[in-house]
Design a protein around this motif. Structure first.
Motif, PDB file in Angstrom:
ATOM      1  N   SER A 203     -13.713 -97.716 -18.922  1.00 49.12           N
ATOM      2  CA  SER A 203     -12.854 -96.924 -19.200  1.00 49.12           C
ATOM      3  C   SER A 203     -12.462 -96.718 -20.556  1.00 49.12           C
ATOM      4  CB  SER A 203     -11.379 -97.298 -18.496  1.00 49.12           C
ATOM      5  OG  SER A 203     -11.539 -97.428 -17.158  1.00 49.12           O
ATOM      6  N   ASP A 204     -12.451 -97.781 -21.517  1.00 47.96           N
ATOM      7  CA  ASP A 204     -11.994 -98.008 -22.650  1.00 47.96           C
ATOM      8  C   ASP A 204     -12.611 -99.381 -23.485  1.00 47.96           C
ATOM      9  OD1 ASP A 204     -11.000 -98.008 -25.227  1.00 47.96           O
ATOM     10  OD2 ASP A 204      -8.948 -97.579 -24.692  1.00 47.96           O
ATOM     11  N   GLY A 222      -3.233 -98.944 -21.294  1.00 52.89           N
ATOM     12  CA  GLY A 222      -4.574 -98.977 -20.902  1.00 52.89           C
ATOM     13  C   GLY A 222      -5.019 -99.796 -20.035  1.00 52.89           C
TER      14      GLY A 222
END
Length: 416
Positions: A203-204, A222
């Protein structure tokens, strides 16, 4: 307990004082070394390596394997203060290696790395994982790239193919669910972190890296979103019972779950069960959750093979570590286990794993250090407990993140 060759406790699982400098090396005295390790299931392969090294360099090796990670780590740390010392031992990179290097317990291997890189036996890409304070320690016992092993017969039965996107993966899971097949394996012990690292890195990955260095918090939006994504997968019924004690190799073989996420070393579990790659099972790289990322994030790990600063025979230890990095040794080590190798000269027989190894070395993927190594040990302990609780109580994710962050705050308040 420590006299037995394989110590089974039931839950899951050097050289000169300064290799690069100073006085003359002492002559080798030993003809056989002990190798303590946390891979008790691999005793057969260590035995084969010991036989080959005896034939090749006149120096044998006798393994003593543990299957309980915590007990193994306790023994190694106790050996720093007792007379029961290993000649060689396996460990982890990251914070765990740095911890014992700072205690001056691990022999330096800078010159071994320099020679191996020059000879083409080790890659410069691996060097940073073994570098502390500008010097190298230990050598790679193995390398592994993480992805998804899957039961090919189940996939074929339902007309499924290896997914290329995250949406494809969820469609596969939905199809399996409709046919009363659990899509994924997960566990509440030791490897409870696997889906957290995969979802966050996919995702990140920048957030993942900041989290490992204390520049981000487990309570940041996040990270919370990743836990909510993870919870949604559990709530959807895709996973087996996390308390199931079935060996993951048997889970995949017997179809209790159609997919198991592990490092390429898991291929050894498949070959030990006489399963054939491409026929009984196969492997794919897990797609990013976020399709906008420029590269697919791939979890990466490398397990060190080390020796103590005050080893009984530093010259013999060094000789063995040097040999371990050679193509001769690595060809045997990789082939016997059906795995990949840290030596770029070694070809990989398994087509899927060979492709992954080549692509990873060419820069196709964004390599992300495995959570187990990337996370400082005190934070890791809290996280493993927390994730273990979460998979059995998915609604506890905010409490779990708060608890892990408290451990992180305490650690980073005294570490830069």
């Amino acid at each position: 307990m420590f006299r037995s060759r394989v110590v089974t406790l039931g839950v899951a699982a050097l050289v000169l004082t300064a290799c690069g400098g100073g006085g003359g090396e002492q002559p080798q005295k030993k003809t056989e070394l002990t190798l303590y390790n946390d891979k008790g299931a691999w005793t057969k392969y260590f035995d084969e390596m010991g036989a080959l090294s005896k034939q090749s360099i006149g120096l044998g090796m006798k393994p003593t394997g543990y299957t309980d990670s915590a007990q193994y780590q306790a023994f190694i740390k106790a050996s720093f203060r007792t007379d029961v010392k290993p000649d060689l031992f396996t460990w982890q990179t990251g914070g765990m290696l740095e911890e014992i290097v700072r205690q001056k317990q691990v022999a330096e291997t800078t010159d071994i790395w320099q020679q191996a890189i020059q000879a083409g036996d080790l890659s410069k890409d691996l060097q940073p994982y073994y570098t502390i304070g500008g010097k190298q320690y230990c050598v790679p016992m193995n390398v592994a790239y993480w992805g998804m092993f899957y039961n090919k017969k189940i996939f074929d039965k339902y007309g499924l193919e290896a997914p290329e996107t995250w949406d494809d993966l969820i469609k596969v899971a939905d199809t399996l669910k409709k046919n009363n097949v659990k899509a994924f394996y997960h566990t509440s012990v030791l490897f409870s972190f696997v889906w957290f690292e995969q979802l966050l890195a996919g995702s990140d990955p920048d957030l993942y890296d900041r989290l490992s260095t204390g520049q981000a918090k487990y309570t940041d939006p996040g990270v919370v979103q990743v836990m909510e994504k993870w919870k949604s997968l559990i709530d959807a019924g895709y996973f087996i019972n996390p308390g199931d004690k079935t060996d993951p190799g048997d889970v995949l073989k017997n179809g209790k779950a159609a997919m198991v996420s592990f490092g390429t070393w898991f291929n050894t579990s498949m070959t030990q069960r006489d399963l054939k790659a491409g026929e009984d099972y196969d492997f794919f790289v897990i797609p990013n959750v976020n399709p906008a990322l420029p590269k697919t994030s791939m979890i990466f790990e490398s397990g060190p093979l080390c020796s103590l600063t005050k080893g009984a025979d530093p010259a013999a230890n060094k000789k063995y570590l040097q040999w371990w990095t050679t193509a001769e040794a690595q060809e045997k080590w990789a082939t016997s286990r059906g795995d990949v190798s840290a030596n770029p000269k070694v070809s990989i027989a398994d087509k899927a794993l060979g492709t992954v190894t080549k692509d990873a070395g060419s820069g196709k993927y964004r390599l992300v250090n495995r959570y187990f190594e990337a996370t400082p040990p005190p934070v890791l302990t809290a996280a493993l407990d927390g994730f273990g609780k979460f998979v059995t109580e998915p609604g506890s994710y905010k409490e779990v993140l708060d608890t892990i962050q408290k451990a992180a705050d305490e650690y980073w308040s005294t570490h830069q």
